[in-house]
Design a protein around this motif. Structure first.
Motif, mmCIF file in Angstrom:
data_model
loop_
_atom_site.group_PDB
_atom_site.id
_atom_site.type_symbol
_atom_site.label_atom_id
_atom_site.label_comp_id
_atom_site.label_asym_id
_atom_site.label_seq_id
_atom_site.Cartn_x
_atom_site.Cartn_y
_atom_site.Cartn_z
ATOM 1 N N GLU A 166 0.866 -1.186 0.000
ATOM 2 C CA GLU A 166 0.000 0.000 0.000
ATOM 3 C C GLU A 166 0.895 1.226 0.000
ATOM 4 O O GLU A 166 0.457 2.307 0.354
ATOM 5 C CB GLU A 166 -0.904 0.000 1.235
ATOM 6 N N GLN A 190 -6.072 -6.236 1.240
ATOM 7 C CA GLN A 190 -6.505 -5.977 -0.127
ATOM 8 C C GLN A 190 -6.611 -7.229 -1.006
ATOM 9 O O GLN A 190 -7.628 -7.489 -1.633
ATOM 10 C CB GLN A 190 -5.547 -4.974 -0.777
ATOM 11 N N LYS A 193 -9.302 -9.739 0.235
ATOM 12 C CA LYS A 193 -10.712 -9.377 0.040
ATOM 13 C C LYS A 193 -11.100 -9.508 -1.427
ATOM 14 O O LYS A 193 -12.224 -9.883 -1.751
ATOM 15 C CB LYS A 193 -11.042 -8.002 0.628
ATOM 16 N N ARG A 212 1.955 -1.130 8.872
ATOM 17 C CA ARG A 212 2.806 -0.398 7.917
ATOM 18 C C ARG A 212 3.982 0.194 8.663
ATOM 19 O O ARG A 212 3.798 0.908 9.647
ATOM 20 C CB ARG A 212 1.990 0.720 7.224
ATOM 21 N N HIS A 327 -3.149 5.236 -6.045
ATOM 22 C CA HIS A 327 -3.809 4.552 -4.926
ATOM 23 C C HIS A 327 -3.044 3.266 -4.658
ATOM 24 O O HIS A 327 -2.064 3.250 -3.954
ATOM 25 C CB HIS A 327 -5.279 4.293 -5.299
ATOM 26 N N HIS A 328 -3.454 2.156 -5.242
ATOM 27 C CA HIS A 328 -2.619 0.965 -5.246
ATOM 28 C C HIS A 328 -2.793 0.259 -6.579
ATOM 29 O O HIS A 328 -3.636 0.635 -7.390
ATOM 30 C CB HIS A 328 -2.886 0.044 -4.052
ATOM 31 N N ARG A 368 -11.960 -2.259 -8.752
ATOM 32 C CA ARG A 368 -10.708 -2.971 -9.014
ATOM 33 C C ARG A 368 -10.592 -3.404 -10.467
ATOM 34 O O ARG A 368 -11.609 -3.612 -11.156
ATOM 35 C CB ARG A 368 -10.607 -4.225 -8.157
HETATM 36 N N1 ASP Z 1 -6.613 -1.416 0.635
HETATM 37 C C1 ASP Z 1 -6.895 -0.007 0.615
HETATM 38 C C2 ASP Z 1 -6.230 0.666 1.787
HETATM 39 O O1 ASP Z 1 -5.940 0.016 2.789
HETATM 40 C C3 ASP Z 1 -8.344 0.293 0.651
HETATM 41 C C4 ASP Z 1 -9.103 -0.225 -0.522
HETATM 42 O O2 ASP Z 1 -8.668 -0.050 -1.656
HETATM 43 O O3 ASP Z 1 -10.183 -0.772 -0.282
HETATM 44 O O4 ASP Z 1 -6.023 1.868 1.754
#
Ligand code: ASP
Length: 462
Positions: A166, A190, A193, A212, A327-328, A368
């Motif tokens: 992240e 992430q 889920k 983290r 974001h990721h 996603r």
């Molecule tokens: N995994 C992301 C975070 O922890 C949140 C997400 O994209 O649902 O910021």
């Protein structure tokens, strides 16, 4: 078992009751002595005399007595039990207390934080800290009930796992059974889920602990924090925003009834707009910043999918590739912009959404990527080598067996509470946060490992 809290004594006028708690203060007028007995619900005045001789502040006591109405001129309107007092019949000291190293009947903001954290079990005695933990518990209970009623399943995911980047450094845990290998603690659930969506769960949530290894700041605890992690299948971005907005609106109404919203429905603002107008992607939209009960929620959407990569982009190639995910790396590009992935990646908008409250980012999420070829393209653009890509093969493979379109969000519980309560730091809403240097002062963690432990793990210190 104790069966009466201090604040319930107001309904017991004329009755004989038993109370347990701590001595908050003692006022000795020779023949007549007053103590304020404190438990988590407040204080009540207890009247005695000679029998209070041995008692000092912070002793733990049991008292039995009659609840009496105070004479009109002695009523204290500032506290809940101000109209009554307890006339003592019997008293027992259950445990004596030494003088405390820090006062606990003040707000505590002026005390050195390292000392507060070293004596956190005392620091948490202060009413403000109890209130914060109480409201956190109420918040989590509300969220569980709300989502469960809407067909969400609460599912746990592993803590000993593999990296889920992240944007921060991982915590590593050495494996004893497979020497030389390490687990990473999840920066978020992430990947799990998303895999639960492949599994057909459709609506998942978890009150998830995330880890983290990054430097602490006011709005960021060192090491670990709690977020409401949520994921849904067969949704679009609007569905996620609408559900989250309703969840937090109902939550505030029930758990924080004194608060009010600056604006409803919450404004949805594009990243470009907020950057131009406010110079930040998390604008503080309160009309009156001095009003402690004002909550200005907003959404920031239409983020660019990528930013230019810098050395701070831990993990993604640390400045060696051109782009880093804004974001990721699992966030989907806006479908209209997919052709730009080849031509001008920085122009691609992502389906990311940030939840903003009073100038803090209190949550982020996205729709996603669910097509392997798009995921592969993103991996390439963020500079993944074949080796790095392999780390995520399980995701690509899972997605090849029928993946529903899906998306989610993860609001930070500590961050939300900090912002909603106007606390200066997230540590004010966490029972045992780490202090600077990542220390848990009470336990003196981290600590050294013994020779034998290291040998078993196959580790030699350099
Ligand atoms: N995994 C992301 C975070 O922890 C949140 C997400 O994209 O649902 O910021």
């Amino acid at each position: 078992m104790k069966n009466l809290f201090v604040d319930q004594t107001v309904d017991k006028i004329g009755e004989t009751v038993e109370l347990y708690g701590w001595v908050d203060s003692k006022r000795d007028h020779k023949k007549i002595v007053f103590i304020d007995l404190r438990d988590r619900t407040g204080t009540v005045q207890v009247v005695g005399g000679e029998n209070f001789k041995e008692i000092s502040t912070e002793d733990v006591i049991w008292v039995k007595g009659i609840v009496k109405k105070r004479p009109e001129k002695l009523i204290n309107r500032k506290i809940k039990t101000g109209e009554i007092e307890l006339e003592t019949k019997e008293i027992k000291i259950l445990s004596k207390a030494k003088p405390l190293p820090i006062p606990v009947n003040t707000e505590g903001y002026d005390i050195d934080e390292e000392i507060r954290l070293k004596y956190r079990y005392l620091d948490l005695r202060r009413p403000r800290m109890f209130r914060n933990l109480f409201l956190k518990s109420k918040t989590v209970t509300f969220i569980r009930n709300y989502l469960t009623k809407r067909d969400f399943l609460e599912i746990e995911t592993p803590i000993l796992t593999k990296t889920t980047p992240e944007g921060a450094r991982d915590f590593l845990v050495p494996s004893r059974l497979q020497k030389g290998k390490f687990y990473a603690l999840p920066q978020s659930p992430q990947q799990y889920k998303q895999l639960l969506m492949v599994a057909g769960i459709e609506r998942y949530f978890q009150i998830a602990r995330c880890f983290r290894d990054e430097d602490p700041r006011a709005d960021r605890a060192y090491g670990e924090f709690t977020q409401l992690d949520l994921e849904m299948s067969f949704v679009d971005q609007n569905d996620i925003l609408t559900l989250t907005e309703d969840l937090f609106t109902q939550l505030v109404k029930e758990v924080f009834p004194e608060k009010h919203f600056t604006q409803t429905p919450w404004p949805r603002l594009s990243h470009k707009f907020v950057k131009e107008k406010y110079g930040t992607d998390k604008p503080d939209l309160r009309k009156n910043k001095k009003d402690p009960d004002e909550l200005a929620f907003s959404w920031t959407i239409d983020f660019p999918l990528f930013t230019e990569q810098s050395e701070e982009d831990y993990f993604y190639g640390s400045g060696k590739a051109k782009f880093a995910p804004s974001h990721h790396m699992f966030t989907a590009p806006n479908p209209d912009d997919i052709p730009l992935l080849n031509k001008d990646p920085l122009k691609v908008r992502g389906l990311q959404h940030d939840l903003v409250l009073n100038g803090y980012e209190v949550g982020g999420g996205s729709i996603r990527i669910h097509q392997s070829e798009v995921q592969n393209k993103v991996f390439e653009l963020i500079g993944f080598t074949e080796e790095q890509k392999k780390q995520f093969n399980h995701m690509l493979e899972a997605f090849s067996y029928g993946v529903p379109p899906h998306g989610g969000i993860a609001p930070g519980i500590d961050r939300f509470l900090m912002a909603a309560l106007g606390e200066p730091s997230v540590r004010e809403v966490i029972a045992f946060p780490a202090s600077s240097g990542g220390k848990i002062s009470i336990m003196d963690a981290p600590s050294e490992a013994g020779e034998e432990q290291l040998r078993e793990l196959g580790i030699k210190l350099r």
